[in-house]
Design a protein around this motif. Structure first.
Motif, PDB file in Angstrom:
ATOM      1  N   HIS A 151      45.879  46.551  31.132  1.00 31.29           N
ATOM      2  CA  HIS A 151      45.187  45.417  31.736  1.00 31.29           C
ATOM      3  C   HIS A 151      43.722  45.781  31.942  1.00 31.29           C
ATOM      4  CE1 HIS A 151      45.280  47.495  35.653  1.00 31.29           C
ATOM      5  NE2 HIS A 151      46.508  47.845  35.294  1.00 31.29           N
ATOM      6  N   GLY A 152      42.942  44.785  32.241  1.00 27.36           N
ATOM      7  CA  GLY A 152      41.527  44.975  32.512  1.00 27.36           C
ATOM      8  C   GLY A 152      40.870  43.623  32.598  1.00 27.36           C
ATOM      9  N   ALA A 153      39.826  43.546  33.362  1.00 26.60           N
ATOM     10  CA  ALA A 153      39.085  42.297  33.508  1.00 26.60           C
ATOM     11  C   ALA A 153      37.601  42.605  33.442  1.00 26.60           C
ATOM     12  CB  ALA A 153      39.435  41.614  34.829  1.00 26.60           C
ATOM     13  N   ARG A 154      36.868  41.670  32.976  1.00 26.07           N
ATOM     14  CA  ARG A 154      35.407  41.808  32.893  1.00 26.07           C
ATOM     15  C   ARG A 154      34.780  40.710  33.735  1.00 26.07           C
ATOM     16  NH1 ARG A 154      34.678  46.772  30.513  1.00 26.07           N
ATOM     17  NH2 ARG A 154      36.376  47.010  29.036  1.00 26.07           N
ATOM     18  N   GLY A 155      33.704  41.037  34.377  1.00 22.85           N
ATOM     19  CA  GLY A 155      33.039  40.063  35.228  1.00 22.85           C
ATOM     20  C   GLY A 155      33.520  40.176  36.658  1.00 22.85           C
ATOM     21  N   PRO A 156      32.804  39.526  37.568  1.00 22.69           N
ATOM     22  CA  PRO A 156      33.135  39.683  38.981  1.00 22.69           C
ATOM     23  C   PRO A 156      34.433  39.008  39.384  1.00 22.69           C
ATOM     24  CG  PRO A 156      31.314  38.141  38.701  1.00 22.69           C
ATOM     25  CD  PRO A 156      31.615  38.713  37.347  1.00 22.69           C
ATOM     26  N   GLY A 157      35.213  39.717  40.189  1.00 20.54           N
ATOM     27  CA  GLY A 157      36.411  39.169  40.793  1.00 20.54           C
ATOM     28  C   GLY A 157      36.117  38.811  42.239  1.00 20.54           C
ATOM     29  N   HIS A 158      37.163  38.469  42.972  1.00 19.86           N
ATOM     30  CA  HIS A 158      37.001  38.091  44.376  1.00 19.86           C
ATOM     31  C   HIS A 158      38.189  38.576  45.185  1.00 19.86           C
ATOM     32  CE1 HIS A 158      36.184  35.747  47.982  1.00 19.86           C
ATOM     33  NE2 HIS A 158      37.441  35.317  47.939  1.00 19.86           N
ATOM     34  N   VAL A 159      37.906  39.040  46.402  1.00 15.85           N
ATOM     35  CA  VAL A 159      38.937  39.371  47.367  1.00 15.85           C
ATOM     36  C   VAL A 159      38.399  39.025  48.750  1.00 15.85           C
ATOM     37  CG1 VAL A 159      38.253  41.795  47.663  1.00 15.85           C
ATOM     38  CG2 VAL A 159      40.598  41.120  48.111  1.00 15.85           C
ATOM     39  N   CYS A 160      39.296  38.584  49.621  1.00 19.86           N
ATOM     40  CA  CYS A 160      38.927  38.291  51.007  1.00 19.86           C
ATOM     41  C   CYS A 160      39.691  39.254  51.907  1.00 19.86           C
ATOM     42  CB  CYS A 160      39.260  36.845  51.368  1.00 19.86           C
ATOM     43  SG  CYS A 160      38.821  36.415  53.069  1.00 19.86           S
ATOM     44  N   PHE A 161      38.957  40.008  52.715  1.00 16.51           N
ATOM     45  CA  PHE A 161      39.542  40.914  53.695  1.00 16.51           C
ATOM     46  C   PHE A 161      39.639  40.186  55.031  1.00 16.51           C
ATOM     47  CE2 PHE A 161      37.128  43.613  50.747  1.00 16.51           C
ATOM     48  CZ  PHE A 161      38.144  44.454  50.303  1.00 16.51           C
TER      49      PHE A 161
ATOM     50  N   SER B 297      37.171  23.834  59.910  1.00 17.60           N
ATOM     51  CA  SER B 297      38.031  24.231  61.028  1.00 17.60           C
ATOM     52  C   SER B 297      37.275  25.024  62.094  1.00 17.60           C
ATOM     53  CB  SER B 297      39.183  25.081  60.511  1.00 17.60           C
ATOM     54  OG  SER B 297      38.671  26.294  59.956  1.00 17.60           O
ATOM     55  N   GLY B 298      36.039  25.428  61.763  1.00 19.91           N
ATOM     56  CA  GLY B 298      35.261  26.263  62.669  1.00 19.91           C
ATOM     57  C   GLY B 298      35.375  27.749  62.370  1.00 19.91           C
ATOM     58  N   VAL B 299      36.292  28.130  61.482  1.00 22.70           N
ATOM     59  CA  VAL B 299      36.461  29.528  61.095  1.00 22.70           C
ATOM     60  C   VAL B 299      35.271  29.932  60.223  1.00 22.70           C
ATOM     61  CG1 VAL B 299      37.917  31.140  59.801  1.00 22.70           C
ATOM     62  CG2 VAL B 299      38.961  29.404  61.252  1.00 22.70           C
ATOM     63  N   ARG B 300      34.795  31.153  60.433  1.00 24.44           N
ATOM     64  CA  ARG B 300      33.633  31.654  59.689  1.00 24.44           C
ATOM     65  C   ARG B 300      34.039  32.678  58.640  1.00 24.44           C
ATOM     66  NH1 ARG B 300      30.025  34.541  63.301  1.00 24.44           N
ATOM     67  NH2 ARG B 300      31.950  35.140  64.349  1.00 24.44           N
ATOM     68  N   SER B 301      33.309  32.713  57.518  1.00 27.62           N
ATOM     69  CA  SER B 301      33.479  33.697  56.453  1.00 27.62           C
ATOM     70  C   SER B 301      32.136  34.331  56.140  1.00 27.62           C
ATOM     71  CB  SER B 301      33.976  33.049  55.156  1.00 27.62           C
ATOM     72  OG  SER B 301      35.304  32.656  55.238  1.00 27.62           O
ATOM     73  N   LEU B 302      32.197  35.549  55.680  1.00 32.31           N
ATOM     74  CA  LEU B 302      31.014  36.301  55.280  1.00 32.31           C
ATOM     75  C   LEU B 302      31.218  36.729  53.832  1.00 32.31           C
ATOM     76  CD1 LEU B 302      28.452  37.949  56.191  1.00 32.31           C
ATOM     77  CD2 LEU B 302      30.056  39.822  56.633  1.00 32.31           C
ATOM     78  N   TYR B 303      30.228  36.487  52.980  1.00 30.87           N
ATOM     79  CA  TYR B 303      30.304  36.849  51.562  1.00 30.87           C
ATOM     80  C   TYR B 303      29.209  37.850  51.208  1.00 30.87           C
ATOM     81  CZ  TYR B 303      33.340  32.793  50.782  1.00 30.87           C
ATOM     82  OH  TYR B 303      34.380  31.894  50.811  1.00 30.87           O
ATOM     83  N   PHE B 304      29.578  38.852  50.390  1.00 37.21           N
ATOM     84  CA  PHE B 304      28.643  39.864  49.896  1.00 37.21           C
ATOM     85  C   PHE B 304      29.238  40.449  48.626  1.00 37.21           C
ATOM     86  CE2 PHE B 304      31.597  41.536  52.913  1.00 37.21           C
ATOM     87  CZ  PHE B 304      31.986  42.766  52.442  1.00 37.21           C
ATOM     88  N   ARG B 305      28.551  41.376  47.981  1.00 35.67           N
ATOM     89  CA  ARG B 305      29.025  41.935  46.706  1.00 35.67           C
ATOM     90  C   ARG B 305      29.135  43.445  46.777  1.00 35.67           C
ATOM     91  NH1 ARG B 305      29.826  38.055  42.692  1.00 35.67           N
ATOM     92  NH2 ARG B 305      28.850  36.123  43.363  1.00 35.67           N
ATOM     93  N   ASP B 306      30.091  43.968  46.020  1.00 34.92           N
ATOM     94  CA  ASP B 306      30.196  45.420  45.889  1.00 34.92           C
ATOM     95  C   ASP B 306      29.281  45.866  44.750  1.00 34.92           C
ATOM     96  OD1 ASP B 306      31.546  45.048  43.441  1.00 34.92           O
ATOM     97  OD2 ASP B 306      33.446  45.874  44.159  1.00 34.92           O
ATOM     98  N   PRO B 307      29.133  47.175  44.510  1.00 31.66           N
ATOM     99  CA  PRO B 307      28.220  47.632  43.452  1.00 31.66           C
ATOM    100  C   PRO B 307      28.566  47.135  42.053  1.00 31.66           C
ATOM    101  CG  PRO B 307      28.749  49.439  44.920  1.00 31.66           C
ATOM    102  CD  PRO B 307      29.648  48.286  45.294  1.00 31.66           C
ATOM    103  N   ALA B 308      29.822  46.758  41.799  1.00 33.77           N
ATOM    104  CA  ALA B 308      30.209  46.236  40.487  1.00 33.77           C
ATOM    105  C   ALA B 308      29.972  44.733  40.367  1.00 33.77           C
ATOM    106  CB  ALA B 308      31.685  46.541  40.222  1.00 33.77           C
ATOM    107  N   GLY B 309      29.510  44.088  41.445  1.00 36.19           N
ATOM    108  CA  GLY B 309      29.251  42.650  41.416  1.00 36.19           C
ATOM    109  C   GLY B 309      30.425  41.799  41.850  1.00 36.19           C
ATOM    110  N   ASN B 310      31.531  42.423  42.282  1.00 38.84           N
ATOM    111  CA  ASN B 310      32.667  41.654  42.770  1.00 38.84           C
ATOM    112  C   ASN B 310      32.291  40.923  44.053  1.00 38.84           C
ATOM    113  OD1 ASN B 310      34.888  42.374  40.905  1.00 38.84           O
ATOM    114  ND2 ASN B 310      34.436  44.439  41.622  1.00 38.84           N
ATOM    115  N   SER B 311      32.750  39.695  44.183  1.00 45.31           N
ATOM    116  CA  SER B 311      32.489  38.880  45.364  1.00 45.31           C
ATOM    117  C   SER B 311      33.505  39.237  46.447  1.00 45.31           C
ATOM    118  CB  SER B 311      32.613  37.396  45.009  1.00 45.31           C
ATOM    119  OG  SER B 311      32.500  36.603  46.171  1.00 45.31           O
ATOM    120  N   LEU B 312      33.010  39.744  47.570  1.00 44.37           N
ATOM    121  CA  LEU B 312      33.859  40.129  48.686  1.00 44.37           C
ATOM    122  C   LEU B 312      33.631  39.172  49.837  1.00 44.37           C
ATOM    123  CD1 LEU B 312      33.302  43.993  48.594  1.00 44.37           C
ATOM    124  CD2 LEU B 312      34.943  42.612  47.299  1.00 44.37           C
TER     125      LEU B 312
END
Length: 134
Positions: free
Chosen positions: A70-80, A109-124
């Motif tokens: 397996h393998g993927a190219r381009g930015p992925g996303h994960v929410c912690f 809903s009033g819930v907040r999220s924060l988005y940033f990127r890791d060094p590989a460009g993945n959306s966190l």
């Protein structure tokens, strides 16, 4: 019948940069690193897998664990997830590490999220577990 996601995979060509980021900036508990192929991190009850796609697209001779290629190219996303109280603390930690905050979102809903990127460009994303409750 499915109860949860056990593993989430992201891909990074430079595992050294990924390791420094996930160890030092996010402070995740490393389970193990497998050379230049992968790094595994504990995330609560789940596991974050960081794979080098150049390595996971190639078979391993006599692999005792024959996982499909397996393998993927381009930015992925994960929410912690964090507690509501820890979202601001994580924001400060990420900013103190010099990581650019890409977006701060307050959902209907009033819930907040924060988005940033890791060094590989993945959306966190970091958000409270209640993000999907509404």
């Amino acid at each position: 019948m499915i109860e949860a996601v056990l593993e989430t995979a992201l891909y990074a060509d430079d595992l050294d940069k990924a390791e420094a980021f996930y160890d030092n900036v996010l402070g995740l508990e490393k389970i193990r690193r497998g050379g230049n192929r992968h790094i595994f991190y504990r995330c609560g009850a789940g596991v974050l897998l960081i794979f080098n796609p150049n390595e996971t697209e190639a078979p391993i001779d006599n692999d005792p664990f024959p996982v499909p290629l397996h393998g993927a190219r381009g930015p992925g996303h994960v929410c912690f997830t964090v507690t509501d109280d820890d979202l601001d603390a994580m924001t400060r930690r990420i900013e103190a590490a010099g990581v650019a905050i890409e977006s701060k979102v307050t959902w209907r809903s009033g819930v907040r999220s924060l988005y940033f990127r890791d060094p590989a460009g993945n959306s966190l994303e970091i958000a409270p577990r209640t993000l999907w409750n509404s």
